[in-house]
Design a protein around this motif. Structure first.
Motif, PDB file in Angstrom:
ATOM      1  N   VAL A 262      11.186  46.086  30.933  1.00 67.71           N
ATOM      2  CA  VAL A 262      12.571  46.402  30.564  1.00 67.71           C
ATOM      3  C   VAL A 262      13.412  46.581  31.822  1.00 67.71           C
ATOM      4  CG1 VAL A 262      14.056  48.092  29.408  1.00 67.71           C
ATOM      5  CG2 VAL A 262      11.882  47.413  28.361  1.00 67.71           C
ATOM      6  N   ASP A 263      12.871  47.296  32.805  1.00 67.19           N
ATOM      7  CA  ASP A 263      13.590  47.507  34.061  1.00 67.19           C
ATOM      8  C   ASP A 263      13.936  46.176  34.728  1.00 67.19           C
ATOM      9  OD1 ASP A 263      13.272  50.192  33.609  1.00 67.19           O
ATOM     10  OD2 ASP A 263      11.836  50.523  35.235  1.00 67.19           O
ATOM     11  N   LEU A 264      12.982  45.237  34.708  1.00 71.03           N
ATOM     12  CA  LEU A 264      13.201  43.956  35.360  1.00 71.03           C
ATOM     13  C   LEU A 264      14.318  43.176  34.677  1.00 71.03           C
ATOM     14  CD1 LEU A 264      12.309  40.650  35.344  1.00 71.03           C
ATOM     15  CD2 LEU A 264      12.435  41.910  37.497  1.00 71.03           C
ATOM     16  N   LEU A 265      14.330  43.156  33.355  1.00 69.63           N
ATOM     17  CA  LEU A 265      15.383  42.447  32.629  1.00 69.63           C
ATOM     18  C   LEU A 265      16.756  43.033  32.961  1.00 69.63           C
ATOM     19  CD1 LEU A 265      13.736  41.989  29.108  1.00 69.63           C
ATOM     20  CD2 LEU A 265      13.931  40.295  30.928  1.00 69.63           C
ATOM     21  N   GLU A 266      16.833  44.352  33.003  1.00 70.22           N
ATOM     22  CA  GLU A 266      18.109  44.994  33.330  1.00 70.22           C
ATOM     23  C   GLU A 266      18.507  44.714  34.771  1.00 70.22           C
ATOM     24  OE1 GLU A 266      18.329  48.801  30.308  1.00 70.22           O
ATOM     25  OE2 GLU A 266      17.293  49.068  32.230  1.00 70.22           O
ATOM     26  N   ALA A 267      17.534  44.731  35.688  1.00 70.68           N
ATOM     27  CA  ALA A 267      17.832  44.469  37.096  1.00 70.68           C
ATOM     28  C   ALA A 267      18.312  43.043  37.318  1.00 70.68           C
ATOM     29  CB  ALA A 267      16.592  44.742  37.950  1.00 70.68           C
ATOM     30  N   MET A 268      17.929  42.134  36.424  1.00 70.83           N
ATOM     31  CA  MET A 268      18.394  40.753  36.526  1.00 70.83           C
ATOM     32  C   MET A 268      19.734  40.550  35.812  1.00 70.83           C
ATOM     33  SD  MET A 268      15.135  38.162  36.531  1.00 70.83           S
ATOM     34  CE  MET A 268      14.529  38.551  34.910  1.00 70.83           C
ATOM     35  N   GLY A 269      20.292  41.639  35.270  1.00 68.85           N
ATOM     36  CA  GLY A 269      21.619  41.562  34.682  1.00 68.85           C
ATOM     37  C   GLY A 269      21.665  41.425  33.181  1.00 68.85           C
TER      38      GLY A 269
END
Length: 436
Positions: A262-269
């Motif tokens: 989830v963190d990665l998806l958010e960090a990618m915008g």
């Protein structure tokens, strides 16, 4: 995920809770320790070694903070040190729960302890043994010269005399940190994939509080020694999903979601929203769907009866919008799911031809990777169901030993597999999965 290359350092009391093997009670001991110190007003961070969705649910409830996976191959040693260093900067106590036995797997729990300079704290089930307890502790402590084992915990002792026996059996350089008596508060129900999901245990908080009191009475309320961990902050991922909307299924049927993903998806915008295939009648406004793993086999009738949600997911697929389905998500995307309780067949989303039924024993378990031109997505598989389908796989994952792993299917805009991916290992590939 910023300040690339910056070095950070964190110091805190840190313990890695391990065991000679599965079944010694380390998961509930870790959870009870987390709840004990949380109840004392401390900030507690807990991590779980290896692929696991179910133990972290209980550990999160116990500690009140998200629980991230740490595994030398799946997440990488650099990420392990970064996460632990960050946690040590803010927490009063950091706990890492090992997986299986201390030396099992490649990499093992022992490998993580050595890599980060954390002493291993074995939990040894003392039931059905006396002085042999000392031999097991001695073996764990001496098996590797580079691993520190200074203390052990005796679990499920039957009496004060039993506790004294195991204490006297230890070598001089290993002390007994505490002896935990047998207690129903440490018993968690389980099913075919492991312990029952935390939100399905109605009295879990009371049980954790009771287990914490048992540990306190056993003298296990002291903090472990402080450990300093240094790490470099990771490279910020590319903003490949800027403004892209992703709806994530999350309920009792679909709950196997790593917080790192989830963190990665958010960090990618990405703009994330969550929905329940069990209860909701429509999808959120979205460009892509993620159907994670879980227990659809336990909710087949309810999933099939939610005709409005079935229609919404089918319409999303027919519109050519991406769907990424992992394990339980794959099962729900087939035509038919056989109820393991009564053998009835439930008609599910029908995005790909196929029939799923439960097998009498585990079908697959282990770490794997999906190798593509856009990167190597590392992860794992663990399922008891079997898929019958005429669809030819688009590709296959690869097991760590190099042999063939899970099938990966592509049917229109659907990508589906029994494989669970750890997204931070391949951001560009993950972006492609959700952008189509």
């Amino acid at each position: 995920m910023s300040d690339q290359g910056k070095t950070i350092s964190g110091t805190a009391p840190i313990a890695m809770i391990v065991a000679p093997g599965s079944g010694h009670g380390k998961s509930m001991v870790t959870a009870a320790l987390a709840r004990l110190h949380k109840n004392e007003g401390r900030t507690v961070r807990v991590f779980k070694h290896g692929p696991d969705y179910l133990d972290p649910m209980v550990l999160e409830r116990a500690s009140g903070n998200p629980v991230y996976q740490v595994h030398g191959w799946m997440t990488g040693d650099d990420e392990i040190r970064w996460r632990l260093a960050e946690a040590a900067q803010e927490a009063d106590l950091v706990l890492v729960e090992g997986s299986m036995g201390l030396f099992d797997g490649d990499p093992s729990s022992a490998d993580l302890a050595v890599s980060c300079g954390i002493p291993a704290l074995p939990v040894i089930g003392a039931n059905a043994m006396g002085q042999t307890f000392g031999a097991i502790a001695l073996g764990l402590a001496r098996y590797r010269d580079d691993l520190a084992v200074h203390e052990v915990i005796a679990n499920r002792v039957g009496s004060s005399y039993h506790a004294q026996l195991v204490k006297e059996s230890l070598p001089e350089d290993i002390s007994l940190l505490g002896a935990i008596p047998r207690s129903e508060s440490f018993d968690i129900p389980d099913r075919h994939l492991g312990i029952v999901q935390a939100n399905e245990i109605t009295n879990l908080d009371q049980q954790l509080d009771a287990a914490a009191e048992v540990l306190k009475e056993a003298g296990l309320d002291q903090l472990p020694s402080e450990v300093t961990i240094e790490a470099s902050l990771p490279t910020a991922p590319p903003r490949l999903l800027e403004g892209h909307r992703i709806a994530i299924a999350k309920d009792a049927a679909f709950a196997f979601i790593y917080p790192g993903n989830v963190d990665l998806l958010e960090a990618m915008g990405a703009e994330l929203s969550f929905f329940s295939p069990l209860a909701d009648s429509e999808l959120p406004a979205t460009d892509a769907l993620w159907l994670p793993g879980g227990y659809p086999e336990l909710h087949g009738e309810q999933l099939a009866a939610n005709t409005a949600m079935k229609a919404a997911i089918r319409a999303h697929h027919q519109a050519g919008k991406p769907i990424y389905a992992e394990c339980g998500g794959l099962m729900a995307c087939t035509e038919t799911l056989v109820d393991p309780a009564d053998g009835r067949e439930h008609s599910l989303y029908g995005l790909m031809p196929g029939r799923v039924s439960m097998a009498p024993k585990r079908i697959a378990l282990g770490i794997q990777a999906l190798n593509t031109e856009k990167g190597e997505l590392r992860g794992h598989t663990f399922h008891h169901s079997q898929l019958e389908t005429d669809v030819e796989p688009d590709s296959r994952t690869t097991k760590k030993n190099g042999s063939e792993g899970e099938r990966v299917f592509r049917v229109g805009s659907l990508t589906a597999s029994y494989f669970h991916g750890y997204f931070p290992t391949a951001p560009e590939l993950v972006a492609d999965l959700f952008k189509g």
